[in-house]
Enzyme design. Structure first.
Site, PDB file in Angstrom:
ATOM      1  N   ASP A 139      -6.991  19.694 -13.877  1.00  0.00           N
ATOM      2  CA  ASP A 139      -7.393  18.367 -14.333  1.00  0.00           C
ATOM      3  C   ASP A 139      -7.061  18.290 -15.826  1.00  0.00           C
ATOM      4  O   ASP A 139      -7.705  18.952 -16.650  1.00  0.00           O
ATOM      5  CB  ASP A 139      -8.892  18.172 -14.076  1.00  0.00           C
TER       6      ASP A 139
ATOM      7  N   TYR B 194     -15.918  18.674 -14.076  1.00  0.00           N
ATOM      8  CA  TYR B 194     -16.386  17.281 -14.165  1.00  0.00           C
ATOM      9  C   TYR B 194     -17.444  16.998 -13.090  1.00  0.00           C
ATOM     10  O   TYR B 194     -17.270  17.396 -11.927  1.00  0.00           O
ATOM     11  CB  TYR B 194     -15.181  16.346 -13.997  1.00  0.00           C
TER      12      TYR B 194
ATOM     13  N   ARG C 230       0.846  -1.204   0.000  1.00  0.00           N
ATOM     14  CA  ARG C 230       0.000   0.000   0.000  1.00  0.00           C
ATOM     15  C   ARG C 230       0.876   1.246   0.000  1.00  0.00           C
ATOM     16  O   ARG C 230       0.563   2.256  -0.632  1.00  0.00           O
ATOM     17  CB  ARG C 230      -0.956   0.013   1.203  1.00  0.00           C
TER      18      ARG C 230
ATOM     19  N   LYS D 245      -8.903   7.365 -18.644  1.00  0.00           N
ATOM     20  CA  LYS D 245      -9.184   7.904 -19.980  1.00  0.00           C
ATOM     21  C   LYS D 245      -7.939   7.766 -20.867  1.00  0.00           C
ATOM     22  O   LYS D 245      -7.492   6.670 -21.101  1.00  0.00           O
ATOM     23  CB  LYS D 245      -9.679   9.346 -19.841  1.00  0.00           C
TER      24      LYS D 245
HETATM   25  C1  LIG Z   1     -13.506  10.497 -15.632  1.00  0.00           C
HETATM   26  C2  LIG Z   1     -13.025  11.807 -15.122  1.00  0.00           C
HETATM   27  C3  LIG Z   1     -12.719  12.004 -13.761  1.00  0.00           C
HETATM   28  C4  LIG Z   1     -12.929  10.929 -12.712  1.00  0.00           C
HETATM   29  O1  LIG Z   1     -12.062   9.873 -12.899  1.00  0.00           O
HETATM   30  P1  LIG Z   1     -12.433   8.338 -12.513  1.00  0.00           P
HETATM   31  O2  LIG Z   1     -11.220   7.595 -12.912  1.00  0.00           O
HETATM   32  O3  LIG Z   1     -13.657   7.981 -13.293  1.00  0.00           O
HETATM   33  O4  LIG Z   1     -12.706   8.330 -11.044  1.00  0.00           O
HETATM   34  C5  LIG Z   1     -12.228  13.239 -13.370  1.00  0.00           C
HETATM   35  N1  LIG Z   1     -12.062  14.247 -14.271  1.00  0.00           N
HETATM   36  C6  LIG Z   1     -12.364  14.097 -15.570  1.00  0.00           C
HETATM   37  C7  LIG Z   1     -12.164  15.238 -16.503  1.00  0.00           C
HETATM   38  C8  LIG Z   1     -12.857  12.888 -16.045  1.00  0.00           C
HETATM   39  O5  LIG Z   1     -13.166  12.750 -17.344  1.00  0.00           O
END
Ligand SMILES: *Cc1c(COP(=O)(O)O)cnc(C)c1O
Length: 462
Positions: free
Chosen positions: A217, A137, A85, A242
């Site tokens: 982000d 988001y 961890r 993503k």
């Molecule tokens: C999908 C997404 C998230 C969240 O991520 P997860 O891996 O689904 O928890 C945060 N910011 C953006 C821009 C996203 O597309």
């Protein structure tokens, strides 16, 4: 405690490292591998940082290290890992790779993008204040308003961060010099693909609230197109789910920073909260990252072609792609895009003709019909053959969705109207299929949408 995320592998943002790379000074990584230093190009680092051949076996690809614990040769005398961890070889490799690609000193991986958000918010004191871009988001908005607010009394002010003359005033009104600890940016936003000028907002924040850290982000563009740390941000975060992993088979997140205090606090919380990814997920994500440069180039190339084709359709009211000259913030896209991505587009015929630049794989459009009607959208979505109707984005395969009823279905009608997300609004994650096949698929589905709309307009039953 994981080995100090080997500074020798970090990129241009760390001046001391850049200098030593110039001097050709050697550093050893945590595992004693030869360093892949900072002067190497993005694609080279994507392939080699974190994937150094094993000094034990010679394996070119890192082994998956499933052990939860690591032998100590004497109390406290270990090879950098104690308990999985706190740190393990596969996570360490992934963290070093992404830190290098984002130009940061420290990478920290988590079990999802949402776990990154949660851990960063957990680093704030109670009653702290956050300023966030208003078009953030959905899960981030939910965390700010329904978790951090309830559990830590953290208040978030959502601000329109469009780069107009009134931006400074809006930020000044929102920021509380004493208590604002975090400013959260997302650019491009989802699903309306508005852009924030990261350098401008970061500079304003540094002046208005010197204690506040700026988070970006970077999920939608990846460091191939955008490197927020070099633009003044303190922390860059990703949903690795993503583009970074890119194959729609891992849920994971990562944060990168060069701020030592932030890194130390997040490293502590990563272990203390324990929202960490598995060794196998880290291994898969690192495998995905190896092709990040080629994937992102092609995503951008394909998306630009699709966007330009859609712009010609009379059925469509507006196509939103920041790489198109028609996009409201195209100038910011041109200014903010990493030079490595522009160098690519400059020698392509599309860019040469002044017809836009590849800027990621996400695009949206609105049917030329009422935002309250989903007749065209429904027929269109039902008729597509190559595009898969699904949430999420950033994978090699093309996906399409109706935000008003899917990813953004949780918003009120009023909120959706304010953001311009009607039932005639479609979001596409353009994949790596042949662009001609994608366009042909869109063409036949648009014809079905037109027929459906015409039938309804004529009051016919179809
Ligand atoms: C999908 C997404 C998230 C969240 O991520 P997860 O891996 O689904 O928890 C945060 N910011 C953006 C821009 C996203 O597309």
């Amino acid at each position: 405690m994981a080995p100090v995320a080997s500074d020798s592998l970090q990129a241009e943002a760390a001046p001391a490292e850049a200098a030593s790379a110039l001097n050709g000074k050697k550093h050893a990584t945590a595992n004693g591998h030869a360093p892949v230093h900072t002067k190497l190009g993005f694609a080279t680092r994507a392939l080699h940082v974190g994937s150094e051949p094993s000094s034990e076996t010679g394996a070119v690809i890192p082994a998956i290290s499933l052990s939860t614990t690591f032998k100590q040769d004497g109390v406290g005398n270990h090879k950098g890992f104690e308990y999985s961890r706190s740190g393990n070889p596969n996570r360490d490799a992934f963290e070093r790779a992404i830190a290098s690609l984002e130009g940061g000193a420290h990478g920290l991986a988590f079990s999802s993008g949402s776990a990154v958000t949660s851990t960063i918010l957990s680093s704030l004191p109670p009653h702290a204040h956050v300023v966030s871009v208003n078009d953030v988001y959905g899960g981030t908005h939910r965390y700010f308003t329904r978790v951090a607010n309830v559990a830590q009394h953290i208040e978030t002010t959502f601000v329109d961060m469009d780069s107009d003359d009134a931006l400074e005033q809006r930020l000044q009104d929102a920021v509380r010099p004493q208590s604002t600890k975090l400013v959260w940016i997302e650019t491009p936003t989802n699903p309306t693909l508005r852009l924030v000028d990261i350098a401008r907002v970061s500079a304003l924040v540094k002046r208005l609230a010197p204690d506040a850290r700026v988070v970006v982000d970077n999920t939608f563009l990846s460091p191939w197109y955008q490197q927020p740390l070099a633009l003044g941000a303190d922390i860059v975060v990703h949903s690795v789910t993503k583009y970074l992993n890119g194959h729609s088979d891992v849920v994971m997140g990562v944060a990168v920073t060069s701020d030592e205090a932030v890194a130390e606090r997040l490293r502590f919380l990563q272990n203390a909260i324990g929202a960490v990814p598995s060794a196998f997920d880290c291994w898969l994500a690192l495998r995905g990252v190896k092709t990040l440069a080629v994937r992102m180039k092609q995503h951008g190339h394909n998306a630009l072609q699709v966007a330009r084709w859609l712009e010609k359709s009379t059925l469509i009211e507006s196509v939103i792609y920041p790489g198109l000259p028609s996009h409201a913030s195209h100038a910011i896209a041109r200014k903010q895009i990493h030079p490595q991505a522009v160098a690519l587009s400059a020698d392509g015929p599309v860019a040469a003709a002044g017809l836009g630049l590849p800027y990621g794989g996400m695009l949206s459009f609105r049917f030329a019909s009422s935002p309250d009607s989903d007749v065209a959208s429904s027929a269109f979505l039902a008729s597509l053959r190559i595009f898969t109707l699904a949430e999420s984005l950033g994978g090699v395969e093309s996906l399409v969705e109706l935000p008003s009823k899917m990813t953004h279905g949780g918003l009120t009608n009023e909120q959706r109207r304010a953001l311009g997300i009607g039932h005639n609004f479609i979001r596409i994650s353009v994949g790596l299929e042949e662009p001609a096949d994608l366009i042909a698929d869109l063409e036949q589905a648009l014809l079905k949408a037109a027929k459906a709309s015409a039938a309804v307009a004529a009051g016919g039953d179809w």
